[in-house]
Design a protein around this motif. Structure first.
Motif, PDB file in Angstrom:
ATOM      1  N   ALA A  92      43.583  39.165  46.196  1.00 18.63           N
ATOM      2  CA  ALA A  92      43.123  38.749  44.869  1.00 18.63           C
ATOM      3  C   ALA A  92      43.616  37.351  44.532  1.00 18.63           C
ATOM      4  O   ALA A  92      42.904  36.575  43.886  1.00 18.63           O
ATOM      5  N   ASP A 112      41.857  34.419  47.097  1.00 22.13           N
ATOM      6  CA  ASP A 112      40.423  34.165  47.053  1.00 22.13           C
ATOM      7  C   ASP A 112      40.172  32.813  46.371  1.00 22.13           C
ATOM      8  O   ASP A 112      40.717  32.546  45.302  1.00 22.13           O
ATOM      9  N   HIS A 157      39.030  32.993  42.755  1.00 29.80           N
ATOM     10  CA  HIS A 157      40.120  33.459  41.905  1.00 29.80           C
ATOM     11  C   HIS A 157      41.124  32.337  41.662  1.00 29.80           C
ATOM     12  O   HIS A 157      41.628  32.168  40.546  1.00 29.80           O
ATOM     13  N   ASP A 173      33.907  39.214  40.021  1.00 28.47           N
ATOM     14  CA  ASP A 173      34.405  40.195  40.975  1.00 28.47           C
ATOM     15  C   ASP A 173      33.583  41.478  40.940  1.00 28.47           C
ATOM     16  O   ASP A 173      33.408  42.130  41.963  1.00 28.47           O
ATOM     17  N   LYS A 204      30.087  41.051  42.973  1.00 26.80           N
ATOM     18  CA  LYS A 204      30.085  40.569  44.356  1.00 26.80           C
ATOM     19  C   LYS A 204      29.359  41.508  45.302  1.00 26.80           C
ATOM     20  O   LYS A 204      28.625  41.074  46.188  1.00 26.80           O
ATOM     21  N   TRP A 231      41.654  42.151  39.459  1.00 21.51           N
ATOM     22  CA  TRP A 231      40.918  41.852  40.690  1.00 21.51           C
ATOM     23  C   TRP A 231      41.297  42.842  41.793  1.00 21.51           C
ATOM     24  O   TRP A 231      40.439  43.318  42.533  1.00 21.51           O
ATOM     25  N   ASP A 291      38.899  45.719  43.606  1.00 19.48           N
ATOM     26  CA  ASP A 291      38.705  45.843  45.049  1.00 19.48           C
ATOM     27  C   ASP A 291      38.917  47.285  45.494  1.00 19.48           C
ATOM     28  O   ASP A 291      38.162  47.829  46.310  1.00 19.48           O
TER      29      ASP A 291
END
Length: 625
Positions: A161, A164, A167, A277, A280, A450, A454
């Motif tokens: 996170a 990235d 990010h 996020d 995506k 984030w 994920d």
């Protein structure tokens, strides 16, 4: 010898296809499978030979000449694990074991985060515990998986996170704009703006109007808004016999509502980052995250109505409920606070105020803010392409542009402070750090969000929810449901950013899946997605105004010197009325397709009528006229 070499080369030749296959093979499998939830497995890079895809020894797909292997909507009924194998020439060239867990487990990471936020009144540890559980679930919920998941929480999910590039851009932008706020606060620019406007305030009504206008003017950060406006206007408010409760309400209700809908604020990086996020892994959503955010603004009904209601109360000179009693007390006795009220103070905020003994010039804040706004506008046109403004903004690299603009604003603020010898270079750096420090909690929340997004993506939380809710959840009422859910979670946790962090990764995939399952995932029904995004953001802001443990509510009490529970008790009826009208008159009908431009003024009329029925004049002159 020749015979031996022939055998050797023949053996090597036989090994070439397998080695090439192993080198080029690509297997796309879920890291974890859910019971009774369809999953897909795809295999590419196969050699030009017959290949088979096996699941626990049963054939799922066959490729005759190197074509990709694809098995879709694979259903597993029992928990445990499954063995995926790719077979060529009768040999297994690749295999993978995938854990299988109950479908309902996929909902637990965000649910644990929400429940712990209720119980602990702290969002960061709640998110972390949800993340740890999610990592354990991904590893099959075994004893070894618990240990592995604990360390993967940091080494995989949080690390990914933070590293990235998108990010990183959001983190950098947020720190830059926070630092700019720190500089223009320390160099007296913000107080200079306030000082220019304060002389207009000669009556309680004009004073409240000025306070509300300042709340709108300092739009780019709710914390800066609250601290600067609250502290700068408190002496004038006391002189005009405006109750501290009313001052806290005016400050609180023009902070977060403005910050969440203005297109250039410290909230933007956080909100756009969550949206980015969440989309995506969703096929069919082509708009960039910033474009989706802009499209959601017209459906952010509560912030607009909250601002409207502030000025309705101000210009009517009428209040109701506990606020009416507080205002009557202040006007008739001059006591701006209850005798038994606790005075709030926070010495940690001193570093955020202007330096003593310096001239407070409005230009020192106006120029950096102007550079920030102008930088974003010009940067969008430089970065974007297209014929219409919408196409240009939609195609622009919003993160890059926001970094440009915030860096420019910081440089302008530094040059002004040095050029006028208001601050030394070290003092400027210190002020920048103070401003950036106020962003750290939000950025930590964002990183955790984030990471948990994920995890929920790997656990296929949205597909599971749609498998059990898709046939029963109406897409047209979905925004209203999200608004209530966001408000409830925010009231309990006290953090609007925390609620956004928990819910946004779930809401967008769920909304899109509901639209697809109902066959309406098209341009005509995109307003449902826009409204759902808005409802996560605005439901959290509504709860922010109602919750006694909200960070901005507490900060408003501190900045205005108001007893905290007095502030909560007087603001709650106003916020409840605004949120209820926003949901019933605007959000629910908007889901069924009614245009926002019709609903928003209709809700304003309803607020006007209800206020006229409930409220009574608080100014003695108005009351006797």
């Amino acid at each position: 010898m020749r015979h031996a070499l022939t055998i050797l080369f023949a053996s090597l030749w036989l090994l070439v296809p397998a080695s090439l296959t192993a080198a080029e093979l690509s297997i796309d499998t879920p890291r974890v499978m859910l019971t009774n939830v369809g999953a897909d497995i795809a295999v590419g890079g196969l050699a030009q030979q017959r290949a088979q895809l096996l699941l626990n020894g049963q054939e799922l797909a066959t490729s005759a000449g190197g074509e990709p292997l694809l098995a879709t909507d694979i259903m597993i009924a029992e928990t445990g694990s499954v063995l995926v194998e790719i077979v060529q020439r009768g040999e297994v060239i690749a295999s993978e074991t995938i854990p299988v867990i109950p479908g309902w487990v996929s909902v637990l990471p965000p649910l644990i985060a929400i429940l712990l936020a209720f119980a602990l009144r702290a969002v960061i540890p709640a998110l972390f515990m949800g993340l740890i559980f999610g990592a354990w679930a991904i590893n099959g919920m075994t004893g070894q998986g618990a240990v592995t998941g604990l360390f993967e929480t940091m080494t995989i999910y949080i690390l990914n996170a933070m590293t990235d590039p998108d990010h990183g851009a959001i983190i950098l932008f947020s720190l830059l704009i926070g630092g700019m706020v720190g500089i223009v606060s320390r160099n007296g620019g913000m107080v200079g703006i306030v000082n220019r406007v304060i002389p207009i305030a000669k009556t309680p009504k004009k004073g409240q109007a000025v306070i509300g206008a300042l709340g709108l003017a300092i739009f780019f950060d709710d914390y800066a808004n609250t601290m600067i406006v609250g502290n700068a206007t408190r002496p004038v408010s006391d002189h005009l016999k405006i109750s501290r409760e009313k001052l806290a309400y005016l400050v609180d209700s023009t902070a977060a509502p403005v910050a969440t809908v203005a297109v250039i604020t410290t909230w933007i990086g956080f909100q756009v980052g969550l949206i980015e996020d969440a989309i995506k892994s969703i096929e069919g959503i082509d708009q960039p995250a910033y474009g989706l955010f802009l499209q959601s603004i017209p459906y952010s009904f509560y912030p607009f109505l909250a601002i409207f209601f502030v000025f309705l109360v101000v210009f009517s000179g009428k209040d109701f409920g506990p606020m009416y009693k507080a205002e009557i007390r202040a006007r008739t006795t001059g006591a701006v606070s209850r005798n038994a009220a606790k005075k709030s103070d926070d010495q940690q905020m001193d570093d955020f105020y202007e330096k003593e003994g310096i001239p407070c010039r409005a230009i020192n804040a106006l120029l950096p803010i102007g550079a920030l706004i102008g930088g974003v506008v010009v940067g969008m046109f430089i970065s974007g392409e297209g014929e219409s403004i919408q196409e240009i903004i939609g195609s622009a690299n919003a993160y890059e542009v926001l970094i440009w603009a915030s860096l420019l604003a910081c440089m302008v603020a530094m040059i002004l402070s040095l050029g006028q010898r208001i601050l030394t270079l070290n003092e400027i750096i210190d002020a920048w750090v103070v401003g950036a420090r106020f962003m750290l909690t939000g950025l930590l929340l964002l990183v955790m969000a984030w990471a948990i997004a994920d995890v929920t993506n790997i656990l296929q939380t949205a597909p599971y929810l749609i498998s059990i809710l898709g046939d029963t959840l109406s897409p047209y009422s979905l925004p209203a449901v999200i608004f209530i859910l966001s408000a409830g979670a925010g009231f309990a946790s006290g953090s609007s950013w925390g609620v956004m962090a928990i819910l946004m990764p779930l809401v967008i995939p769920l909304c899109w899946a509901v639209l697809q399952s109902n066959g309406i995932a098209d341009a005509q029904h995109m307003h449902i997605l826009y409204s759902s995004i808005a409802c996560v953001l605005t439901g959290a802001v509504w709860s922010d105004h109602c919750s006694p443990i909200s960070d901005t509510t507490v900060l408003s009490s501190l900045a205005t010197g108001c007893d905290h529970m007095d502030h909560v008790a007087t603001q709650l009826p106003y916020a409840t009325l605004g949120g209820t009208v926003a949901m019933v008159i605007c959000t629910l009908p908007a889901g069924y397709g009614l245009p926002w431009w019709l609903l928003l003024p209709s809700a304003a009329v309803v607020l006007f009528v209800v206020h006229r029925f409930l409220a009574k004049p608080t100014d003695p002159v108005a009351a006797t006229s």
